[in-house]
Design an enzyme around this catalytic site. Sequence first.
Site, PDB file in Angstrom:
ATOM      1  NE  ARG A   1      -0.372   0.400   4.966  1.00 21.73           N
ATOM      2  CZ  ARG A   1       0.423   1.349   5.447  1.00 21.73           C
ATOM      3  NH1 ARG A   1       0.663   2.446   4.744  1.00 21.73           N
ATOM      4  NH2 ARG A   1       1.018   1.193   6.615  1.00 21.73           N
ATOM      5  N   GLY A   2       0.215   2.391  -0.150  1.00 22.14           N
ATOM      6  CA  GLY A   2       0.911   3.657  -0.029  1.00 22.14           C
ATOM      7  C   GLY A   2       1.001   4.096   1.422  1.00 22.14           C
TER       8      GLY A   2
ATOM      9  CG  ASP B   1       6.023   6.482   6.975  1.00 22.00           C
ATOM     10  OD1 ASP B   1       6.404   5.687   7.846  1.00 22.00           O
ATOM     11  OD2 ASP B   1       6.798   7.257   6.376  1.00 22.00           O
ATOM     12  CB  ILE B   2       4.973   3.018  10.085  1.00 20.92           C
ATOM     13  CG1 ILE B   2       4.879   1.680  10.833  1.00 20.92           C
ATOM     14  CG2 ILE B   2       5.036   4.197  11.056  1.00 20.92           C
ATOM     15  CD1 ILE B   2       6.151   1.301  11.547  1.00 20.92           C
TER      16      ILE B   2
ATOM     17  CE1 TYR C   1      -1.300  -2.165  17.432  1.00 20.24           C
ATOM     18  CE2 TYR C   1      -3.194  -0.685  17.586  1.00 20.24           C
ATOM     19  CZ  TYR C   1      -2.531  -1.842  17.977  1.00 20.24           C
ATOM     20  OH  TYR C   1      -3.105  -2.674  18.908  1.00 20.24           O
TER      21      TYR C   1
ATOM     22  CB  ALA D   1      -4.493   5.626   9.243  1.00 20.45           C
TER      23      ALA D   1
ATOM     24  N   GLY E   1      -6.901  -0.206   2.491  1.00 16.01           N
ATOM     25  CA  GLY E   1      -8.044   0.634   2.831  1.00 16.01           C
ATOM     26  C   GLY E   1      -7.848   1.485   4.064  1.00 16.01           C
TER      27      GLY E   1
ATOM     28  CB  ALA F   1      -6.453   1.444  10.416  1.00 18.66           C
TER      29      ALA F   1
ATOM     30  CB  CYS G   1       0.786   8.558   9.040  1.00 15.54           C
ATOM     31  SG  CYS G   1      -0.652   7.492   9.258  1.00 15.54           S
TER      32      CYS G   1
END
Length: 261
Positions: free
Chosen positions: A116-117, A119-120, A122, A189, A202, A204, A220
């Site tokens: 996916r696009g 950053d990080i 949870y 997110a 998708g 969260a 993110c």
Amino acid sequence: MAMDNIAFMDHTLKEPHISTSIGVLEKQQVIFEDLGKISYKPAWDYQTELFDETIAIKIKNRDLPAGEEHQPTKSYLLFCEHPHVYTLGKSGSMENLLLNNIALKEKDIEFFNTSRGGDITYHGPGQNVGYPILDLDNFFTDIHLYMRNLEEIFIRVLEVHGIKAGRFPGSTGVWLDPEIPAKARKICALGVKTSRWVTMHGWAFNINTDLKYYDYIIPCGISDKGVTSLQKELGREMDMEEVKSVVKEKFAEVFGCELIV
């Protein structure tokens, strides 16, 4: 416009498109499935299977002789709830993960690099994770608009619960107090992948999420903004099934579709 293997976290704001009055778009059917509590990898594999099947149909249709009937594609919406896991998008940085492998194992947290696009982020218990596998040729072929529509779902969900939410300039997702940068905090997110106008990955959405798990990452990649949950904002534990029911309702409303089981 070619959309092959594009994975991104979109930052361009557009007004959401509501498919409620444009002929065939009024009642596109989307197959809904709640996977329940499931580890990240099997859920990702299942998404990928549906994603690849849809793309294969589109490629086959493209190659059919003129006049031969095309096979219709299907669209899906998957809900699930993951055990503790961090996922990193293709444009993300490992520096935003603040734990080493030993600490991850001690805290029983999985980690995955994803397609996916963004950053990080949870995923964990008390969170509504949604994976739309949509053929946007059946809706609208505008990926920026698609991202705005995903945001719109949760702006409306939060409105039902008496919370005003919006978009933060330059950052994808759904935010509370976005007009006050010092107070802005993310509650949902987003990160997606698209190929041939088919989507996967998708959202969260934090409902009863244990927010301490965000302390071990830079969510993110944004270090100066907070993260929140519906439980934290309302001061009570939420009924997950009731909230998910509202998310389904608003998804169908925003995309002008019918969810079928």
